[in-house]
Design an enzyme around this catalytic site. Structure first.
Site: not given
Length: 483
Positions: A80, A155, A179
């Protein structure tokens, strides 16, 4: 060879070790999948092809000499874009960081590299990780491989889309409100949020590089993958203290084997404070509960007594808002408050965040006292059970929309933040470990649907052992059509 990109990471590692496939071949298979699909999904935002190819050559040469780098020797991975990667752009989708190239790896990145994994690239996310969709200021919108008109969640949405579509076998995400879990659920993969402070978050953005870390509670880092075995391996590789995140204690890793399913005590619910869920969600949970009962499990529809979910959601927001606000200038705090005030629906989650951002130290301490009481309530309940099953969100992946718009639940309008993270942020507040499993054998739907499986704090290994047994019922990863 074409299906290599859908094997789980631990299987790929075994193939490399057995020299049935080279690290270079494995990398090229994944790069080809990126070339075929990433333009549509916008899941990866930075590729590190040159360094990845060099590292893959070195992995093959090392293996030829009889050397092993670790359990992920030669396996590509994605990270990420909120985790720092040495020599590779790290932005958290924030325009001021568009040219930011760290000199050091985040701890989770360093640990995966030390285990032999090869960084393929960085994945898309909302700006500063602060949304349950993926549509950041810097890289734009990511799409769900099951239906490109829908969100992959956030996210860690780019990471979940990459894993589900065969562009990456393994991803590390962060989770402050769901997330890791929401994107895993929306994209039909496995995800794990460990016990709070089990895995270091050192090298994560936010905070801005070089700034003090304001978020001390509710956040976690963990793996997203295509198998339960990869979640177990991820915990083993990522957990444990470092010399930066001193909140992480030296909890020993244990090898816990699954028991027979019928020996487990399981609670389940689809009701958090009257929050509605879709018919598909309710039916899938009821079907799972009935199946487990027929197998001889002790299973009961239950939840913590006298738990006030409105209070819980507001306290989660108060703690998060206060800690995020501590990293902001006064003008930024004001704008941030306006953003959550503008979201439609007077949800406790919104109110809590706005109140937290504007709070002073005595109010923050009061919120932490409430946090402790609520954590105790949930832990006391879980002490009676081996696991607790509940929804991930109010339904399956929804169509792309502006952040803050209503979520439709079988004709009932639910506030955006409630519809996306009300079921997940509960366990950010309490810090309990949670796995998300796709219900591939229980759901006949064109979209995936997952389930949260919650265990007691610091009993991550026991939880994952139960999940391993549970996958006999819930099923394995299923690839999206067309991939």
């Amino acid at each position: 060879m074409q299906e290599l990109h859908f094997l789980p990471a631990h299987r790929l590692a075994a193939l490399v070790r057995a020299r049935e496939v080279s690290a270079r071949e494995l990398l090229e298979v994944h790069l080809e999948q990126v070339a075929r699909h990433n333009a549509r999904l916008n899941a990866l935002v930075t590729l590190d092809e040159e360094n990845a190819r060099q590292r893959a050559r070195e992995a093959d040469e090392a293996l030829a000499r009889g050397e092993s780098w670790g359990p992920l020797h030669g396996v590509p991975m994605t990270i990420k874009d909120s985790f720092m990667t040495a020599g590779v752009r790290t932005t958290s989708s924030y325009k001021r960081l568009r040219h930011h190239v760290p000199k050091h790896d985040a701890t989770v990145v360093a640990r995966l590299k030390a285990a032999g994994a090869i960084l393929l690239g960085k994945t898309n996310l909302p700006t500063f990780t602060l949304d349950l969709q993926t549509n950041g200021h810097l890289f734009g919108r990511a799409s769900n491989p099951w239906d490109e008109t829908r969100t992959p969640g956030g996210s860690t949405g780019g990471g979940a889309a990459a894993v589900a579509s065969g562009m990456s076998p393994f991803e590390v995400g962060s989770d402050l409100a769901g997330s890791i879990r929401v994107p895993s659920h929306y994209c039909g993969i496995f995800g794990f949020k460990p016990t709070e402070h089990r895995v270091p978050t050192s090298g994560h953005i936010p905070p801005m590089p070089g700034r003090p870390r304001g978020v001390r509670y509710e956040g976690a880092a963990g793996p997203l993958a295509r198998s339960l075995e990869d979640l177990k391996l991820g915990l083993k590789l990522l957990a444990g203290p470092d010399d930066q995140d001193w909140d992480v204690p030296p909890v020993p890793l244990r090898n816990v084997r699954p028991r027979e399913l019928r020996s487990y005590r399981i609670a389940w619910t689809d009701d958090f404070g009257g929050l509605p869920v879709t018919r598909e969600t309710r039916t899938a949970l009821e079907k799972l509960a009935l199946t487990l009962e027929r197998l001889g499990c002790r299973i009961e529809r239950a939840g913590p007594r006298n738990l006030d979910y409105d209070e819980l959601w507001e306290v989660w927001g108060r703690v998060l808002g206060a800690e995020l606000g501590a990293e902001m200038q006064s003008v930024t705090r004001f704008v941030f408050s306006l953003r959550f005030k503008a979201m439609r629906g007077d949800a406790p989650l919104n109110r809590g965040i706005v109140r937290g951002v504007q709070s002073q130290m005595p109010e923050y301490i009061e919120a932490l006292a409430l946090h402790d009481r609520i954590t105790g309530q949930v832990e006391s309940f879980l002490s009676q059970w081996d696991a607790w099953l509940c929804p991930v969100t109010v339904g399956q992946a929804f169509t792309h929309r502006r952040s803050g718009e209503w979520i439709d639940v079988d004709g009932q309008q639910v506030p955006y933040i409630t519809g996306t993270c009300a079921f997940t942020c509960v366990f950010n507040l309490t810090g309990h470990p949670v796995a998300v499993l796709p219900l591939t054998r229980l759901v006949d739907s064109p979209l995936p649907l997952g389930i949260q499986v919650i265990g007691r704090r610091w009993q991550d290994e026991e939880l994952l052992a139960f999940c391993e047994a549970l996958t006999e019922i819930t099923g394995e990863f299923r690839k999206p059509p067309g991939f």
